[in-house]
Design a protein around this motif. Structure first.
Motif, PDB file in Angstrom:
ATOM      1  N   LEU A   1       0.525  16.523 -13.519  1.00 28.67           N
ATOM      2  CA  LEU A   1      -0.025  17.871 -13.427  1.00 28.67           C
ATOM      3  C   LEU A   1       1.011  18.931 -13.802  1.00 28.67           C
ATOM      4  N   ALA A   2       2.258  18.718 -13.356  1.00 37.15           N
ATOM      5  CA  ALA A   2       3.315  19.688 -13.660  1.00 37.15           C
ATOM      6  C   ALA A   2       3.544  19.783 -15.162  1.00 37.15           C
ATOM      7  N   TRP A   3       3.627  18.638 -15.837  1.00 34.93           N
ATOM      8  CA  TRP A   3       3.867  18.680 -17.287  1.00 34.93           C
ATOM      9  C   TRP A   3       2.651  19.221 -18.033  1.00 34.93           C
ATOM     10  N   PHE A   4       1.466  18.857 -17.592  1.00 36.72           N
ATOM     11  CA  PHE A   4       0.250  19.319 -18.266  1.00 36.72           C
ATOM     12  C   PHE A   4       0.198  20.843 -18.315  1.00 36.72           C
ATOM     13  N   PHE A   5       0.396  21.472 -17.172  1.00 33.67           N
ATOM     14  CA  PHE A   5       0.318  22.932 -17.130  1.00 33.67           C
ATOM     15  C   PHE A   5       1.528  23.578 -17.796  1.00 33.67           C
TER      16      PHE A   5
ATOM     17  N   SER B   1      -2.352  16.434 -22.057  1.00 31.16           N
ATOM     18  CA  SER B   1      -2.692  15.356 -21.133  1.00 31.16           C
ATOM     19  C   SER B   1      -2.063  14.035 -21.559  1.00 31.16           C
ATOM     20  N   MET B   2      -1.996  13.775 -22.873  1.00 30.47           N
ATOM     21  CA  MET B   2      -1.377  12.545 -23.348  1.00 30.47           C
ATOM     22  C   MET B   2       0.141  12.584 -23.172  1.00 30.47           C
ATOM     23  N   GLN B   3       0.737  13.752 -23.378  1.00 26.34           N
ATOM     24  CA  GLN B   3       2.176  13.894 -23.112  1.00 26.34           C
ATOM     25  C   GLN B   3       2.463  13.692 -21.632  1.00 26.34           C
ATOM     26  N   ALA B   4       1.617  14.263 -20.786  1.00 29.68           N
ATOM     27  CA  ALA B   4       1.795  14.135 -19.337  1.00 29.68           C
ATOM     28  C   ALA B   4       1.668  12.682 -18.896  1.00 29.68           C
ATOM     29  N   LEU B   5       0.722  11.952 -19.487  1.00 33.51           N
ATOM     30  CA  LEU B   5       0.564  10.536 -19.172  1.00 33.51           C
ATOM     31  C   LEU B   5       1.806   9.749 -19.575  1.00 33.51           C
ATOM     32  N   THR B   6       2.354  10.057 -20.734  1.00 31.92           N
ATOM     33  CA  THR B   6       3.546   9.376 -21.224  1.00 31.92           C
ATOM     34  C   THR B   6       4.732   9.581 -20.291  1.00 31.92           C
ATOM     35  N   ILE B   7       4.920  10.804 -19.832  1.00 32.32           N
ATOM     36  CA  ILE B   7       6.071  11.141 -18.993  1.00 32.32           C
ATOM     37  C   ILE B   7       5.881  10.660 -17.553  1.00 32.32           C
ATOM     38  N   ALA B   8       4.663  10.767 -17.041  1.00 34.89           N
ATOM     39  CA  ALA B   8       4.411  10.431 -15.638  1.00 34.89           C
ATOM     40  C   ALA B   8       4.318   8.937 -15.386  1.00 34.89           C
ATOM     41  N   PHE B   9       3.779   8.183 -16.355  1.00 34.09           N
ATOM     42  CA  PHE B   9       3.514   6.753 -16.176  1.00 34.09           C
ATOM     43  C   PHE B   9       4.627   5.954 -16.854  1.00 34.09           C
ATOM     44  N   PRO B  10       5.577   5.422 -16.095  1.00 39.56           N
ATOM     45  CA  PRO B  10       6.709   4.711 -16.708  1.00 39.56           C
ATOM     46  C   PRO B  10       6.294   3.408 -17.384  1.00 39.56           C
ATOM     47  N   ASN B  11       7.194   2.871 -18.190  1.00 35.07           N
ATOM     48  CA  ASN B  11       6.934   1.629 -18.927  1.00 35.07           C
ATOM     49  C   ASN B  11       7.116   0.438 -17.993  1.00 35.07           C
TER      50      ASN B  11
ATOM     51  N   ALA C   1       0.811  -1.218   0.000  1.00 35.22           N
ATOM     52  CA  ALA C   1       0.000   0.000   0.000  1.00 35.22           C
ATOM     53  C   ALA C   1       0.849   1.274   0.000  1.00 35.22           C
ATOM     54  N   PRO C   2       1.945   1.351   0.802  1.00 32.89           N
ATOM     55  CA  PRO C   2       2.784   2.561   0.740  1.00 32.89           C
ATOM     56  C   PRO C   2       3.389   2.782  -0.650  1.00 32.89           C
ATOM     57  N   LEU C   3       3.767   1.705  -1.316  1.00 29.81           N
ATOM     58  CA  LEU C   3       4.314   1.827  -2.668  1.00 29.81           C
ATOM     59  C   LEU C   3       3.264   2.386  -3.617  1.00 29.81           C
ATOM     60  N   PHE C   4       2.035   1.905  -3.493  1.00 27.78           N
ATOM     61  CA  PHE C   4       0.928   2.402  -4.314  1.00 27.78           C
ATOM     62  C   PHE C   4       0.741   3.903  -4.095  1.00 27.78           C
ATOM     63  N   ALA C   5       0.746   4.312  -2.816  1.00 26.36           N
ATOM     64  CA  ALA C   5       0.512   5.717  -2.489  1.00 26.36           C
ATOM     65  C   ALA C   5       1.644   6.616  -2.977  1.00 26.36           C
ATOM     66  N   VAL C   6       2.882   6.183  -2.762  1.00 29.30           N
ATOM     67  CA  VAL C   6       4.038   7.007  -3.154  1.00 29.30           C
ATOM     68  C   VAL C   6       4.117   7.151  -4.665  1.00 29.30           C
ATOM     69  N   LEU C   7       4.098   6.029  -5.378  1.00 29.60           N
ATOM     70  CA  LEU C   7       4.216   6.100  -6.840  1.00 29.60           C
ATOM     71  C   LEU C   7       3.001   6.776  -7.464  1.00 29.60           C
ATOM     72  N   GLY C   8       1.822   6.524  -6.914  1.00 28.34           N
ATOM     73  CA  GLY C   8       0.627   7.196  -7.423  1.00 28.34           C
ATOM     74  C   GLY C   8       0.714   8.698  -7.232  1.00 28.34           C
ATOM     75  N   GLY C   9       1.214   9.133  -6.067  1.00 27.13           N
ATOM     76  CA  GLY C   9       1.368  10.558  -5.811  1.00 27.13           C
ATOM     77  C   GLY C   9       2.410  11.206  -6.698  1.00 27.13           C
ATOM     78  N   VAL C  10       3.544  10.519  -6.904  1.00 22.31           N
ATOM     79  CA  VAL C  10       4.600  11.054  -7.770  1.00 22.31           C
ATOM     80  C   VAL C  10       4.110  11.155  -9.211  1.00 22.31           C
ATOM     81  N   MET C  11       3.451  10.104  -9.699  1.00 22.46           N
ATOM     82  CA  MET C  11       2.918  10.136 -11.064  1.00 22.46           C
ATOM     83  C   MET C  11       1.936  11.281 -11.234  1.00 22.46           C
ATOM     84  N   LEU C  12       1.062  11.461 -10.248  1.00 19.61           N
ATOM     85  CA  LEU C  12       0.077  12.542 -10.332  1.00 19.61           C
ATOM     86  C   LEU C  12       0.760  13.903 -10.335  1.00 19.61           C
ATOM     87  N   GLY C  13       1.770  14.079  -9.477  1.00 22.86           N
ATOM     88  CA  GLY C  13       2.488  15.350  -9.436  1.00 22.86           C
ATOM     89  C   GLY C  13       3.199  15.659 -10.741  1.00 22.86           C
ATOM     90  N   VAL C  14       3.895  14.660 -11.302  1.00 19.26           N
ATOM     91  CA  VAL C  14       4.588  14.850 -12.575  1.00 19.26           C
ATOM     92  C   VAL C  14       3.585  15.131 -13.689  1.00 19.26           C
TER      93      VAL C  14
END
Length: 314
Positions: free
Chosen positions: A80-84, A98-108, A65-78
């Motif tokens: 939003l930052a790239w989107f704006f 939004s698609m660029q932000a998804l690409t950068i925030a969500f690793p392979n 659960a901590p891994l889910f929360a940390v990585l989910g929070g980091v992905m969300l932060g990255v």
């Protein structure tokens, strides 16, 4: 360790290049990829995501659960930052940003993290990868899809309540969003999918990473590779800033050392392919996203080697 990294990354580049050459040589039509895209996003990848989360034990998911929360929070932060930033600095449309932000925030995680985690961590490495996949699929993917749905609606200039509700419904009912969430519910409830259902879904899910990488190469072959400052910055954010940000977060929290190492390793993976596949579905700017994926994957040969050497020296 170098051999392990090579064994993990060589297949990724091989399949990408195979798809690219198939398109360039006109062996496969690289302009009409809707069928392959539908197979990956509506069948193969959802099956893989569901099995990855549903097959984990209840205790394993609770511990992650901590891994889910940390990585989910980091992905969300990255994200939003790239989107704006993309909208402000490069006048990118909301849908493309939004698609660029998804690409950068969500690793392979599906194509690169699974083999690397198995080589570096061992068989138990599949569970944190599944949890990380679920975090990205449940948190940032729906956000990106909601933005696209609202931006591409017939009356996008007026965000009416009914329009917003429709965008939410369409985004949250995508198979790639529903599948991992359903898998988590199955695991936490103590249920099992059964050997027959598992075997059926596994046969479909095993094709997800390979076909997605081949499709990514196929899409890239239909457009020129462009390296500009936007691509350079995107590559830096994905391959360097994202793992450093994750490291800063996990080191500030009272987490087990193993969770810290795994979180940083997963965050160091190159840009994922969700963005480019969704961009193809919505007929958005897949050329820029494809360049981001290519550049990030190439640089990850170096950044992943450094991350593994520092995090798992033994």
């Amino acid at each position: 360790m170098i051999n392990a990294i090579a064994l993990a990354l060589a297949p990724v580049f091989f399949v990408l290049v195979a798809g690219y050459l198939a398109g360039r040589l006109k062996v496969v039509d690289n302009r009409n990829v809707a069928g392959l895209n539908a197979f990956v996003m509506q069948f193969a990848l959802p099956a893989a995501l569901f099995l990855a989360t549903a097959s984990a034990t209840q205790q394993q998911l609770i511990e992650e659960a901590p891994l889910f929360a940390v990585l989910g929070g980091v992905m969300l932060g990255v994200h939003l930052a790239w989107f704006f930033a993309a909208k402000a600095l490069w006048s990118t449309s909301a849908a493309d940003a939004s698609m660029q932000a998804l690409t950068i925030a969500f690793p392979n995680l599906a194509g690169v993290a699974l083999p690397i985690a198995a080589a570096v961590i061992g068989p138990s490495g599949t569970v944190p990868v599944a949890v990380a996949l679920a975090a990205g699929s449940i948190i940032v993917s729906p956000l990106s899809l909601i933005i696209v749905e609202m931006s591409t609606a017939p009356d996008a200039s007026r965000a009416r309540p009914a329009q917003i509700a429709t965008a939410f419904r369409r985004a949250l009912t995508k198979p790639v969003v529903v599948a991992p969430a359903l898998g988590i519910v199955v695991s936490l409830s103590g249920l099992t999918v059964g050997p027959i259902v598992e075997a059926c879904l596994a046969l479909l899910g095993h094709a997800a990473a390979g076909v997605a990488l081949f499709l990514t190469g196929l899409v890239l072959s239909a457009q020129p590779l462009k390296i500009d400052w936007r691509i350079v910055v995107a590559t830096f954010v994905a391959d360097i800033a994202r793992p450093l940000l994750t490291g800063a977060v996990v080191l500030s929290l009272p987490l087990p050392a193993e969770t810290v190492r795994i979180a940083i390793l997963l965050a160091a993976m190159p840009s994922g392919f969700f963005g480019i596949l969704f961009a193809v579905s919505y007929r958005l700017d897949s050329a820029a996203i494809g360049s981001m994926v290519t550049a990030s994957t190439a640089l990850s040969l170096l950044t992943l080697a450094i991350a593994i050497a520092l995090l798992f020296p033994g």
